[in-house]
Scaffold this motif. Structure first.
Motif, short mmCIF file in Angstrom:
data_model
loop_
_atom_site.label_atom_id
_atom_site.label_comp_id
_atom_site.label_asym_id
_atom_site.label_seq_id
_atom_site.Cartn_x
_atom_site.Cartn_y
_atom_site.Cartn_z
N ALA A 221 -11.81 8.31 28.88
CA ALA A 221 -12.08 8.91 30.17
C ALA A 221 -13.58 9.03 30.42
O ALA A 221 -14.07 8.78 31.53
CB ALA A 221 -11.42 10.29 30.25
N GLU A 222 -14.31 9.37 29.38
CA GLU A 222 -15.76 9.50 29.49
C GLU A 222 -16.40 8.16 29.85
O GLU A 222 -17.28 8.08 30.73
CB GLU A 222 -16.31 10.02 28.16
N LEU A 223 -15.97 7.11 29.19
CA LEU A 223 -16.52 5.78 29.47
C LEU A 223 -16.14 5.32 30.87
O LEU A 223 -16.96 4.72 31.58
CB LEU A 223 -16.01 4.78 28.43
N LEU B 125 -12.89 0.32 31.97
CA LEU B 125 -12.21 0.21 33.27
C LEU B 125 -11.23 -0.95 33.28
O LEU B 125 -10.11 -0.83 33.82
CB LEU B 125 -13.26 0.03 34.37
N ARG B 126 -11.61 -2.06 32.67
CA ARG B 126 -10.71 -3.21 32.62
C ARG B 126 -9.47 -2.89 31.77
O ARG B 126 -8.35 -3.22 32.14
CB ARG B 126 -11.44 -4.42 32.05
N ALA B 127 -9.70 -2.24 30.63
CA ALA B 127 -8.59 -1.90 29.75
C ALA B 127 -7.60 -0.96 30.44
O ALA B 127 -6.38 -1.13 30.33
CB ALA B 127 -9.12 -1.25 28.47
N LEU B 128 -8.11 0.04 31.15
CA LEU B 128 -7.24 0.99 31.84
C LEU B 128 -6.51 0.32 33.01
O LEU B 128 -5.33 0.60 33.25
CB LEU B 128 -8.06 2.18 32.33
N HIS B 129 -7.20 -0.57 33.71
CA HIS B 129 -6.54 -1.28 34.81
C HIS B 129 -5.41 -2.15 34.29
O HIS B 129 -4.30 -2.18 34.85
CB HIS B 129 -7.56 -2.13 35.58
N ASP B 130 -5.68 -2.88 33.21
CA ASP B 130 -4.64 -3.76 32.65
C ASP B 130 -3.46 -2.94 32.12
O ASP B 130 -2.29 -3.34 32.28
CB ASP B 130 -5.23 -4.62 31.53
N ALA B 131 -3.75 -1.81 31.49
CA ALA B 131 -2.67 -0.95 30.99
C ALA B 131 -1.86 -0.40 32.15
O ALA B 131 -0.62 -0.35 32.10
CB ALA B 131 -3.26 0.19 30.16
N GLY B 132 -2.55 0.03 33.21
CA GLY B 132 -1.84 0.55 34.38
C GLY B 132 -0.98 -0.51 35.05
O GLY B 132 0.12 -0.22 35.54
N THR B 133 -1.46 -1.75 35.05
CA THR B 133 -0.67 -2.84 35.63
C THR B 133 0.60 -3.07 34.83
O THR B 133 1.70 -3.20 35.39
CB THR B 133 -1.51 -4.13 35.68
N ALA B 134 0.47 -3.12 33.50
CA ALA B 134 1.66 -3.28 32.65
C ALA B 134 2.62 -2.11 32.83
O ALA B 134 3.84 -2.29 32.93
CB ALA B 134 1.23 -3.40 31.19
N LEU B 135 2.06 -0.90 32.88
CA LEU B 135 2.89 0.28 33.08
C LEU B 135 3.60 0.22 34.43
O LEU B 135 4.79 0.56 34.54
CB LEU B 135 2.02 1.53 32.98
N GLY B 136 2.89 -0.24 35.45
CA GLY B 136 3.49 -0.35 36.78
C GLY B 136 4.65 -1.32 36.83
O GLY B 136 5.64 -1.09 37.54
N VAL B 137 4.56 -2.41 36.08
CA VAL B 137 5.66 -3.37 36.03
C VAL B 137 6.93 -2.70 35.49
O VAL B 137 8.03 -2.85 36.03
CB VAL B 137 5.28 -4.59 35.17
N GLY C 78 -12.63 -2.10 23.46
CA GLY C 78 -13.64 -2.39 22.47
C GLY C 78 -13.97 -1.24 21.54
O GLY C 78 -15.02 -1.22 20.91
N LEU C 79 -13.03 -0.27 21.44
CA LEU C 79 -13.28 0.92 20.63
C LEU C 79 -12.51 0.93 19.32
O LEU C 79 -12.60 1.89 18.56
CB LEU C 79 -12.91 2.18 21.42
N ALA C 80 -11.76 -0.11 19.03
CA ALA C 80 -10.89 -0.08 17.86
C ALA C 80 -11.68 0.09 16.57
O ALA C 80 -11.20 0.69 15.60
CB ALA C 80 -10.06 -1.36 17.79
N ARG C 81 -12.89 -0.41 16.52
CA ARG C 81 -13.68 -0.34 15.29
C ARG C 81 -14.50 0.95 15.21
O ARG C 81 -15.21 1.18 14.24
CB ARG C 81 -14.62 -1.54 15.19
N ASP D 191 -18.08 2.17 32.58
CA ASP D 191 -18.07 1.14 31.54
C ASP D 191 -17.05 0.05 31.90
O ASP D 191 -15.86 0.33 32.11
CB ASP D 191 -17.70 1.77 30.20
N ALA D 192 -17.51 -1.16 31.96
CA ALA D 192 -16.67 -2.27 32.43
C ALA D 192 -15.48 -2.52 31.52
O ALA D 192 -14.36 -2.77 32.00
CB ALA D 192 -17.51 -3.54 32.56
N ASP D 193 -15.68 -2.47 30.20
CA ASP D 193 -14.58 -2.73 29.26
C ASP D 193 -13.50 -1.65 29.37
O ASP D 193 -12.30 -1.95 29.35
CB ASP D 193 -15.11 -2.80 27.84
#
Length: 412
Positions: free
Chosen positions: A306-308, A317-329, A290-293, A313-315
């Motif tokens: 990292a600060e958030l 943490l979710r964004a990093l988890h999803d990115a890590g999942t894609a990276l893990g694949v 949610g930081l693009a703007r 911050d839920a958004d």
């Protein structure tokens, strides 16, 4: 024009001297503690007289210096050790990335003596203009190096794309570069370095390859085989096997950012769909959080994420988890193919490793056939965002150590 051939004996003598110089300097470079002349004679099998003559050449050429003698018990004068000099030849590292330019100077001992970064979105900038700014930065680095007694003797340039043997950038999709003749464009500017026999004036290589080399030669030493992933706007990988960079047939290996993790997914700048970059690249993570703007400067985006995340911050943490999942694949596929046991997260990923590592490891555990018997380590890079420029400059410095005769011929 006629050619005069040197006598065979002179050729053999010159070649032997070059070999001895490289042998002795290499031993000094890799020794656990500063070796004495006697230590070098024992280690190399050369006579003490030969070692002394070689060492005097290396000292005169500012390739080595003498260290204070180590304390010793018993009679006799303590021998002085030898270390790589902190003055003399040095390597120049250059980097063009999507949102920054970097310049780095590394001495023979691998110490970073100068580093500057210029932050800017380079996608709308013409290649010639970006390289002109890089030359200006390199000029300031050369002046700073000279003040410290260093002479730049070669340059290596890291770019986020496919580079052929002639230094032509065939494709850098995130920069919008295609068939850019980097050496020719740089040749339009005054030389940045002094020419030395045996050391190329300029080497152009993929930034992930040079980052992996930087990690390989960082201190303390790590494993000799690993996958180094550079996470910026684009994602690249350097593959190191048994202490050597694996380049592939054309030198284009490591394009992990364009492995499809969702084959029917988002369109990518490369022309494909569902590429890893579209789910785990820096801009993708920032947007998902949610930081693009927020129009974050490029150098603060990772820090802000990292600060958030640290604040829960839920958004983010979710964004990093999803990115890590894609990276893990993607990583799991590479580990299955190459049987690697170490994955290094570099570039912007290094600061985000606490949140990326768990989902990456989860995917490895679920997808890697041998995970139950051969655990895989995922860790942040030692050099972080500096890896490519440091690796570029260090690759030049190591050429001097491997072939010191050219520098000595130039300086003597």
């Amino acid at each position: 024009m006629s050619l005069t051939h040197a006598p065979a004996g002179a050729v053999r003598q010159g070649s032997l001297r070059e070999l001895n110089l490289a042998l002795v300097l290499g031993r000094i470079a890799t020794a656990d503690r500063p070796p004495s002349r006697a230590d070098l004679a024992t280690a190399t099998g050369l006579t003490r007289a030969t070692v002394s003559a070689v060492v005097e050449d290396l000292l005169a050429g500012r390739l080595v210096s003498e260290s204070d003698p180590a304390p010793r018990s018993g009679a006799g004068r303590p021998a002085r050790g030898l270390v790589l000099a902190d003055q003399g030849p040095a390597g120049l590292g250059l980097e063009v990335n999507v949102d920054y330019l970097a310049v780095c100077v590394v001495d023979l001992a691998g110490q970073v003596r100068h580093r500057t970064v210029h932050r800017a979105d380079l996608r709308p900038v013409a290649p010639a203009d970006a390289l002109a700014l890089l030359v200006e930065m390199a000029g300031a680095a050369r002046e700073d190096a000279a003040r410290h007694g260093l002479t730049l003797v070669g340059a290596a340039l890291a770019v986020p794309g496919l580079v052929d043997d002639a230094g032509l950038v065939r494709l850098a999709p995130n920069l919008g570069w295609r068939d850019v003749p980097v050496p020719a464009l740089l040749a339009e500017h005054p030389p940045l370095i002094e020419r030395v026999p045996g050391v190329p004036a300029l080497v152009v290589d993929n930034e992930a390859n040079l980052a992996a080399l930087g990690e390989l030669h960082s201190q303390p030493p790590g494993p000799s085989s690993f996958l180094h992933i550079s996470g910026e706007v684009g994602i690249g990988a350097g593959i190191v096997l048994d202490g050597a960079l694996f380049r592939g047939v054309r030198g284009w290996s490591g394009e992990i950012g364009h492995l499809p993790v969702h084959p029917e997914g988002r369109p990518c700048r490369c022309g494909g769909q569902g590429c890893l970059e579209q789910y785990a690249g820096q801009e993708a993570i920032v947007a998902a959080a949610g930081l693009a703007r927020a129009e974050l400067p490029a150098d603060t985006a990772t820090a802000r994420l990292a600060e958030l995340a640290e604040a829960g911050d839920a958004d983010a943490l979710r964004a990093l988890h999803d990115a890590g999942t894609a990276l893990g694949v993607a990583v799991a596929s590479v580990v299955n193919l190459l049987d690697l046991d170490t994955v290094v997260l570099g570039g912007g990923y290094a600061a985000l490793a606490p949140w990326l590592c768990p989902p990456v490891l989860a995917e490895i555990g679920a997808r890697v056939l041998t995970a139950a018997w051969s655990p895989v380590t995922v860790r942040p890079s030692t050099l972080g965002a500096e890896a490519a420029a440091v690796g570029a400059a260090g690759s030049v410095a190591r050429r001097i150590v491997a072939q010191p005769a050219g520098w000595l011929a130039r300086s003597g």
